[in-house]
Design a protein around this motif. Structure first.
Motif, short mmCIF file in Angstrom:
data_model
loop_
_atom_site.label_atom_id
_atom_site.label_comp_id
_atom_site.label_asym_id
_atom_site.label_seq_id
_atom_site.Cartn_x
_atom_site.Cartn_y
_atom_site.Cartn_z
N ALA A 7 -8.82 4.61 -4.37
CA ALA A 7 -8.91 3.97 -5.68
C ALA A 7 -8.12 2.67 -5.70
CB ALA A 7 -8.37 4.91 -6.76
N SER A 8 -8.64 1.70 -6.45
CA SER A 8 -7.97 0.41 -6.58
C SER A 8 -7.78 0.07 -8.05
CB SER A 8 -8.79 -0.70 -5.90
OG SER A 8 -9.99 -0.93 -6.61
N LYS A 9 -6.75 -0.73 -8.31
CA LYS A 9 -6.49 -1.27 -9.65
C LYS A 9 -6.40 -2.77 -9.50
CE LYS A 9 -3.41 -0.72 -13.66
NZ LYS A 9 -4.40 -0.06 -14.54
N VAL A 10 -7.46 -3.47 -9.84
CA VAL A 10 -7.53 -4.91 -9.57
C VAL A 10 -7.39 -5.67 -10.90
CG1 VAL A 10 -8.79 -6.71 -8.33
CG2 VAL A 10 -9.10 -4.33 -7.69
N ASP A 11 -6.18 -5.66 -11.43
CA ASP A 11 -5.90 -6.46 -12.62
C ASP A 11 -5.34 -7.81 -12.19
OD1 ASP A 11 -3.38 -5.82 -11.74
OD2 ASP A 11 -2.82 -4.61 -13.49
N GLY A 12 -4.90 -8.61 -13.17
CA GLY A 12 -4.43 -9.96 -12.84
C GLY A 12 -3.25 -9.97 -11.91
N LEU A 13 -2.35 -8.99 -12.04
CA LEU A 13 -1.18 -8.92 -11.16
C LEU A 13 -1.60 -8.67 -9.72
CD1 LEU A 13 1.86 -8.75 -10.61
CD2 LEU A 13 1.79 -6.37 -11.38
N ALA A 14 -2.49 -7.69 -9.52
CA ALA A 14 -2.96 -7.38 -8.17
C ALA A 14 -3.72 -8.55 -7.56
CB ALA A 14 -3.84 -6.13 -8.19
N MET A 34 -1.36 -11.26 -6.28
CA MET A 34 -0.73 -10.92 -5.00
C MET A 34 -1.74 -10.93 -3.86
SD MET A 34 2.17 -10.86 -6.24
CE MET A 34 2.91 -10.72 -4.63
N MET A 35 -2.97 -10.55 -4.16
CA MET A 35 -4.02 -10.58 -3.14
C MET A 35 -4.33 -12.02 -2.73
SD MET A 35 -7.77 -8.83 -3.44
CE MET A 35 -8.17 -9.77 -4.91
N LEU A 36 -4.40 -12.91 -3.71
CA LEU A 36 -4.62 -14.32 -3.41
C LEU A 36 -3.47 -14.90 -2.60
CD1 LEU A 36 -6.05 -15.51 -6.85
CD2 LEU A 36 -7.23 -15.70 -4.65
N LEU A 37 -2.24 -14.54 -2.97
CA LEU A 37 -1.07 -15.00 -2.21
C LEU A 37 -1.16 -14.53 -0.76
CD1 LEU A 37 1.83 -16.26 -2.18
CD2 LEU A 37 2.67 -13.95 -2.66
N THR A 38 -1.52 -13.27 -0.56
CA THR A 38 -1.58 -12.71 0.80
C THR A 38 -2.64 -13.39 1.64
OG1 THR A 38 -0.85 -10.57 -0.06
CG2 THR A 38 -1.88 -10.59 2.12
N THR A 39 -3.85 -13.51 1.12
CA THR A 39 -4.94 -14.08 1.92
C THR A 39 -4.76 -15.58 2.13
OG1 THR A 39 -6.29 -14.26 -0.11
CG2 THR A 39 -6.60 -12.30 1.26
N ALA A 40 -4.22 -16.29 1.11
CA ALA A 40 -3.98 -17.72 1.28
C ALA A 40 -2.90 -17.97 2.33
CB ALA A 40 -3.57 -18.34 -0.06
N LEU A 41 -1.78 -17.24 2.22
CA LEU A 41 -0.70 -17.46 3.18
C LEU A 41 -1.07 -16.98 4.58
CD1 LEU A 41 2.60 -16.67 1.21
CD2 LEU A 41 1.61 -18.88 1.81
N VAL A 53 -2.70 -6.27 1.62
CA VAL A 53 -3.67 -6.31 0.51
C VAL A 53 -3.90 -4.90 -0.02
CG1 VAL A 53 -6.08 -6.75 -0.09
CG2 VAL A 53 -4.82 -8.42 1.27
N GLY A 54 -4.03 -3.94 0.88
CA GLY A 54 -4.22 -2.55 0.45
C GLY A 54 -3.08 -2.05 -0.40
N THR A 55 -1.86 -2.43 -0.04
CA THR A 55 -0.68 -2.03 -0.84
C THR A 55 -0.77 -2.59 -2.25
OG1 THR A 55 0.69 -1.98 1.16
CG2 THR A 55 1.83 -2.11 -0.96
N PHE A 56 -1.20 -3.84 -2.36
CA PHE A 56 -1.23 -4.50 -3.67
C PHE A 56 -2.34 -3.98 -4.60
CE2 PHE A 56 0.77 -8.21 -1.27
CZ PHE A 56 2.04 -7.93 -1.75
N VAL A 57 -3.40 -3.44 -4.05
CA VAL A 57 -4.53 -3.04 -4.91
C VAL A 57 -4.67 -1.53 -5.06
CG1 VAL A 57 -5.79 -5.15 -4.31
CG2 VAL A 57 -6.26 -3.04 -3.04
N SER A 58 -3.90 -0.74 -4.32
CA SER A 58 -4.07 0.72 -4.37
C SER A 58 -3.69 1.27 -5.73
CB SER A 58 -3.21 1.39 -3.28
OG SER A 58 -3.68 1.07 -2.00
N ALA A 59 -4.52 2.21 -6.21
CA ALA A 59 -4.26 2.87 -7.50
C ALA A 59 -4.03 4.36 -7.33
CB ALA A 59 -5.43 2.63 -8.45
N ASP A 60 -3.95 4.83 -6.09
CA ASP A 60 -3.60 6.21 -5.79
C ASP A 60 -2.34 6.17 -4.93
OD1 ASP A 60 -4.89 9.23 -5.47
OD2 ASP A 60 -3.70 8.63 -3.74
#
Length: 479
Positions: free
Chosen positions: A68-75, A78-85, A116-123
């Motif tokens: 499960a994922s929780k992809v709100d603005g916070l996630a 952080m996902m954008l930060l990870t993939t950009a960097l 990325v998985g850490t930032f979006v996981s909802a379980d």
């Protein structure tokens, strides 16, 4: 499109990079990391259009575990930060020649996949798996491709691994207990638990040990400086630019909403520890003779202020923490990249063996100076926005927290300007210093553009993260 696409790109991209062979590895890694960033931007566009990118699939029936994922603005931030960097870090390494390059770049992409998985996981179970997976690639990156004496490097990296693994076991214990209470590890169901004050105390403490080591917060920082110094620059950038944000993000996403009563009761203790880290990191940075160690202690001071802002439990504090997490990510990657460029040419990290670089390469000195002044929060740069919000949130708790926390700006200016003077100014070192290349210049241009653009116009990030942070603050204030 849901966020699983990004995870698939990075995971299979890591495999493709490995099987591409040593000659093509860095090119394939750059293409894959760029593709993951483009996919992240697509997720952002969906979010802005009101389209959910979440997913949930039953994984294990007994016990109830979900993918499960929780992809709100916070996630998403952080996902954008990870993939950009990750893209910037891979590109910054093109001038280096790595033995077994296919393995090196595959590990970089696998680490990005785990983060990325850490930032979006909802379980919580899935989150814990990604949290631990991120530790494996950085362990091998630092151990196999690191700098300095082999035995010293082994001791530093093993210490880092044991510290972080031990802290994570406390967090796992907390999740097992929460599962026994809720019958599920989905984050939204864990949020609904009404734990007693004593239960929250132990849950909060278990999370704190895991996150304080990862961030790190004083006095759990002892692994950091040597690990940063002895890791290859790519590893140091991954650790400082992204991986420590896993701990800060987790404080906001998991620790505070799950144990809000404990957070309020013991808030001052964690504010004091965080602010001690600000002062301690700055003072120790003043005394450093090794460039990478100086930057490591500078990072310790800055993340101490970020943690302090998060532990104010206010919307201003949480928002300032997230803004500064993003700004710090770009600044610290820029600083360690500058250190890497110098080390490539002079074969040293010792500040005493540097000097006069501005005479030999004015362009590099100018770009280094912009990143350096951004790191001390010069108005007009991204870091100023985050630091102002953090200090304001501390002021609202107690003016002395803001006064002492503000020393990071004063002391930061002292040690960064002193470092710049010793490294860039004065008489030219006897060693030759090749001019910065076009590729190296473009890396700096991207980093500087981000720092200046969001320093003048932070509204897009503010608008993205605020709704998610408002929900978290509401959960903290439910008691």
């Amino acid at each position: 499109m849901n966020v699983s696409i990004i995870l698939i790109i990075l995971l299979f991209g890591a495999l493709a990079t490995y099987f591409a062979g040593d000659k093509l590895a860095k090119t394939v890694a750059l293409v894959i990391s760029l593709a993951s960033f483009v996919a992240s931007v697509a997720i952002l566009n969906q979010h802005n259009a009101g389209i959910s990118s979440d997913f949930i699939y039953k994984w294990i029936s007994n016990p109830n575990i979900y993918l499960a994922s929780k992809v709100d603005g916070l996630a998403i931030a952080m996902m954008l930060l990870t993939t950009a960097l990750t893209t910037i870090i891979v590109w910054s390494s093109f001038a280096n020649q790595f033995k077994n390059a296919k393995g090196f770049y595959a590990l970089v992409l696998f680490m990005s996949f785990a983060m990325v998985g850490t930032f979006v996981s909802a379980d919580a179970f899935l989150y814990y798996i990604f949290w631990e997976l991120a530790l494996i690639p950085i362990y091998f990156i630092a151990l196999v491709w690191g700098n300095g004496d082999v035995e010293e490097r082994k001791r530093a990296i093993v210490k880092f691994f044991i510290y972080t693994l031990a802290g994570s076991l406390f967090m796992l214990t907390a999740f097992i207990y929460l599962f026994s209470k809720a019958g599920s590890l989905l984050i939204d169901e864990l949020y609904l638990l009404r734990l007693t004050e004593q239960e929250q105390f132990w849950i909060f403490g278990a999370f704190f040990l895991a996150y304080a080591i990862k961030i790190p917060i004083f006095p759990f920082h002892t692994w950091q400086a040597n690990t940063y110094q002895l890791s290859p620059s790519v590893g140091t950038m991954l650790l400082s630019g992204i991986m420590l944000k896993m701990g800060l993000y987790s404080v906001i996403r998991w620790q505070l909403p799950l144990a809000p009563l404990a957070a309020k009761t013991y808030m001052n203790i964690f504010l004091v520890l965080s602010i001690i880290g600000v002062v301690y990191g700055s003072i120790v940075a003043l005394k450093q003779h090794n460039l990478k160690k100086l930057l490591a202690y500078s990072s310790l001071a800055h993340v101490g202020l970020i943690a302090a802002g998060a532990y104010t439990l206010s919307l201003d504090g949480l928002r300032g923490a997230v803004l500064q997490m993003i700004a710090h990510g770009f600044v610290v990657v820029g600083l360690f990249f500058a250190a890497e460029i110098i080390e490539r040419r002079l074969n040293t990290q010792e500040i005493a063996q540097m000097g006069g670089i501005r005479i030999l390469d004015t362009k590099f000195a100018s770009m280094f100076m912009i990143v350096m002044v951004a790191s001390v929060g010069l108005p007009g740069t991204f870091n100023f926005i985050g630091e102002f919000s953090l200090l304001y949130s501390l002021y609202n708790v107690d003016i002395w927290y803001a006064v002492i926390g503000g020393t990071t700006i004063i002391l930061g200016a002292v040690y960064m300007l002193k470092m710049f003077q010793n490294v860039m100014l004065g008489e030219a070192n006897a060693k030759p210093f090749a001019a910065i290349t076009l590729q190296e210049s473009l890396v700096f241009v991207i980093i500087i553009a981000v720092l200046l653009f969001f320093g003048l116009y932070p509204k897009p990030i503010n608008d993205l993260i605020t709704p998610a942070l408002q929900e978290i603050v509401a959960k903290i204030n439910r008691v």
